[in-house]
Motif scaffolding. Sequence first.
Motif, PDB file in Angstrom:
ATOM      1  N   THR A 171      -1.580   4.416  -2.912  1.00  0.00           N
ATOM      2  CA  THR A 171      -2.060   3.097  -2.482  1.00  0.00           C
ATOM      3  C   THR A 171      -1.349   2.558  -1.252  1.00  0.00           C
ATOM      4  OG1 THR A 171      -2.727   2.547  -4.731  1.00  0.00           O
ATOM      5  CG2 THR A 171      -2.472   0.718  -3.190  1.00  0.00           C
ATOM      6  N   PRO A 172       0.008   2.517  -1.193  1.00  0.00           N
ATOM      7  CA  PRO A 172       0.641   1.946   0.002  1.00  0.00           C
ATOM      8  C   PRO A 172       0.349   2.738   1.272  1.00  0.00           C
ATOM      9  CG  PRO A 172       2.281   2.959  -1.441  1.00  0.00           C
ATOM     10  CD  PRO A 172       1.003   2.901  -2.208  1.00  0.00           C
ATOM     11  N   PHE A 173       0.188   4.048   1.164  1.00  0.00           N
ATOM     12  CA  PHE A 173      -0.108   4.863   2.340  1.00  0.00           C
ATOM     13  C   PHE A 173      -1.502   4.548   2.886  1.00  0.00           C
ATOM     14  CE2 PHE A 173       3.232   7.257   0.270  1.00  0.00           C
ATOM     15  CZ  PHE A 173       3.988   7.730   1.324  1.00  0.00           C
ATOM     16  N   PHE A 174      -2.477   4.510   1.987  1.00  0.00           N
ATOM     17  CA  PHE A 174      -3.843   4.247   2.437  1.00  0.00           C
ATOM     18  C   PHE A 174      -4.020   2.803   2.898  1.00  0.00           C
ATOM     19  CE2 PHE A 174      -4.635   8.209   0.200  1.00  0.00           C
ATOM     20  CZ  PHE A 174      -5.601   8.801   1.000  1.00  0.00           C
ATOM     21  N   LEU A 175      -3.335   1.872   2.235  1.00  0.00           N
ATOM     22  CA  LEU A 175      -3.441   0.477   2.648  1.00  0.00           C
ATOM     23  C   LEU A 175      -2.827   0.274   4.028  1.00  0.00           C
ATOM     24  CD1 LEU A 175      -4.227  -2.416   2.059  1.00  0.00           C
ATOM     25  CD2 LEU A 175      -2.055  -2.715   0.848  1.00  0.00           C
ATOM     26  N   ALA A 176      -1.648   0.848   4.256  1.00  0.00           N
ATOM     27  CA  ALA A 176      -1.006   0.716   5.562  1.00  0.00           C
ATOM     28  C   ALA A 176      -1.845   1.382   6.651  1.00  0.00           C
ATOM     29  CB  ALA A 176       0.394   1.315   5.524  1.00  0.00           C
ATOM     30  N   GLY A 177      -2.412   2.551   6.342  1.00  0.00           N
ATOM     31  CA  GLY A 177      -3.279   3.216   7.306  1.00  0.00           C
ATOM     32  C   GLY A 177      -4.529   2.402   7.607  1.00  0.00           C
ATOM     33  N   ALA A 178      -5.100   1.789   6.564  1.00  0.00           N
ATOM     34  CA  ALA A 178      -6.298   0.965   6.759  1.00  0.00           C
ATOM     35  C   ALA A 178      -5.993  -0.261   7.613  1.00  0.00           C
ATOM     36  CB  ALA A 178      -6.857   0.538   5.404  1.00  0.00           C
ATOM     37  N   LEU A 179      -4.819  -0.852   7.418  1.00  0.00           N
ATOM     38  CA  LEU A 179      -4.443  -2.018   8.217  1.00  0.00           C
ATOM     39  C   LEU A 179      -4.283  -1.654   9.686  1.00  0.00           C
ATOM     40  CD1 LEU A 179      -1.938  -3.847   5.830  1.00  0.00           C
ATOM     41  CD2 LEU A 179      -4.189  -4.647   6.588  1.00  0.00           C
TER      42      LEU A 179
END
Length: 392
Positions: A171-179
């Motif tokens: 989750t934190p990896f994909f969320l940071a990438g999405a941001l």
Amino acid sequence: MHVATANTGVLFDSRQRRGIIAAIGAITAVGLSLSASLPLLALTLSYKGIPEGMIGLNTAFAGVAAIMATPLCAPLARRFGTPQALLGAVIVSGLSLPLFFFAEQFWMWFPLRILFHGSTCVAFVLSEFWINALAPQARRGMIMGIYATVLSAGLASGPIMLALVGTTGPTPFFLAGALILVATLPIAYGYNAQPDMEEKSSGGFLSFLWIAPMATLAGFVFGAVESSALSLLPLYGLGIGFPAATAALLVTAMTAGSLLLQIPLGMLADRLDRRLILLGCAAIGSIGALLMVPASETGYTVFALLFVWGGIITGLYTIGLTHLGARFSGADLASANAAFVLMYSVGLIVGPALSGFAMKSLDKHGLPLLFAALLGAYLVICLIRTICLRLR
């Protein structure tokens, strides 16, 4: 050398407004995700059982990536256009970050560091060039102050995001990438607000280290001092007797000053000689670092001192960029911006190493004494440069 003469008006035209809003919006999203990714990547390696020394080596590749990427920034902007090259850098950065989660072998993290941090570095250089190139001359300092303030807010928000979503799982990896990919939206808003960049740079980007040393050295000194302070101020707080929770707040005091004082400093730079402001930031910063020694013996006085000191030393970054924008334009400004970020990146590598040695050799006050020495050395160089220019 191509000297900036455009954008002398006070009011923004539509192109300036769209481009500046787009660049600030884009780099804020990138900065938020970057500040979340740095501790996330270190913690993930720790969870995998990687030794601290190897984690530090892998983290240092962020600086290596920046050194590799900065020479490419001006050619990319000239070849594809600044918004277009920035868009590409943001997409590469946003897509590469989640790949760390899937990289099972430690060696994979090294090329990923080059890819992720290299593209992020390009995004920073091109955003700062875009803002500097379009800012009206009479309001350039204020605009760069707004940029530094909004960027600081984004950088401060990354750890908060991690606190909300955690540091394990995808989750934190994909969320940071999405941001990071969210930054494509403001870039699209200003996609046609192209800064002028028709000519080639009049020299290689490294030549600007000698042509504008006060500005580029400001990037190095700020990078060295800021990275050391963010990493080691909590340890300094423990050394002067604060409990761990209170010691961590020393960083908060410094970053709060960085956040709140950049717009006033930028507005001041629109009215006074920017070289004099750089001299003032260095002098006050050096004296303020020395004052940390007696302030640390008087309870919480050091928090107020760090608030002012943090804002002043961050002025080296804000005013340094403003000085470059006032002096150069077009491809020369893009190259000068790249040289500035290169020196900042070198400072990120050198500063913590010197600070760790100073704290070991000079006991608990080694950290502020090193800060005073770095800022004092920069002050002396600036004074020599100013005197030489006036004697010509």
